[in-house]
Design a protein around this motif. Structure first.
Motif, PDB file in Angstrom:
ATOM      1  N   GLN A  53      -6.264   3.812  -1.902  1.00 23.44           N
ATOM      2  CA  GLN A  53      -5.484   2.601  -2.026  1.00 23.44           C
ATOM      3  C   GLN A  53      -3.900   2.517  -1.251  1.00 23.44           C
ATOM      4  OE1 GLN A  53      -6.871  -0.054  -3.426  1.00 23.44           O
ATOM      5  NE2 GLN A  53      -8.474   1.534  -3.808  1.00 23.44           N
ATOM      6  N   ARG A 101       0.832  -1.011   0.102  1.00 23.70           N
ATOM      7  CA  ARG A 101       0.144  -0.222   0.150  1.00 23.70           C
ATOM      8  C   ARG A 101       0.837   1.391   0.140  1.00 23.70           C
ATOM      9  NH1 ARG A 101      -5.056  -1.841   0.511  1.00 23.70           N
ATOM     10  NH2 ARG A 101      -6.285   0.357   0.706  1.00 23.70           N
ATOM     11  N   ALA A 127      -0.495   3.063  -5.272  1.00 21.47           N
ATOM     12  CA  ALA A 127      -1.845   2.856  -5.561  1.00 21.47           C
ATOM     13  C   ALA A 127      -1.729   2.102  -7.193  1.00 21.47           C
ATOM     14  CB  ALA A 127      -2.847   3.968  -6.006  1.00 21.47           C
TER      15      ALA A 127
END
Length: 106
Positions: free
Chosen positions: A101, A27, A30
């Motif tokens: 994201q 993470r 994205a």
């Protein structure tokens, strides 16, 4: 929200895919786009060099940039990897998706 586009070159497709997958899985990014067929010309240790490389376009947030930079530096095979970040603007919905994201999970 402040989005960053990080540029980094890799020596080959396998390295690019490994770095891209790790950054997204953790993470820190994205999305990572890999552009093959780049030829870089640069001066290294007093000599002009040319090398075929894969250019990574890494999308992240300003909040995650330090962590991404540190992790990319750990994983990258180059002694001095290219890690350049520029501020990015664009479609608000896409920028929101990038932020979602890359949000750290508790």
């Amino acid at each position: 929200m402040s989005i960053r586009l990080v540029l980094s070159t890799c020596p080959d497709d396998a390295t690019a895919q490994r770095l891209a997958r790790t950054l997204v899985e953790e993470r820190l990014a994205a999305c990572v786009s890999a552009l093959p067929g780049v030829v870089s010309t640069y001066r290294w240790q007093g000599r002009v060099e040319q090398a075929g490389e894969v250019q990574l376009l890494i999308k992240t947030t300003a909040d995650r940039l330090d962590a991404l930079t540190a992790r990319l530096g750990e994983l990258h095979p180059y002694e001095l990897p290219e890690i350049l970040a520029v501020e990015a603007d664009g479609l608000p919905a896409y920028l929101g998706w990038v932020a979602e994201q890359t949000h750290e999970e508790p």
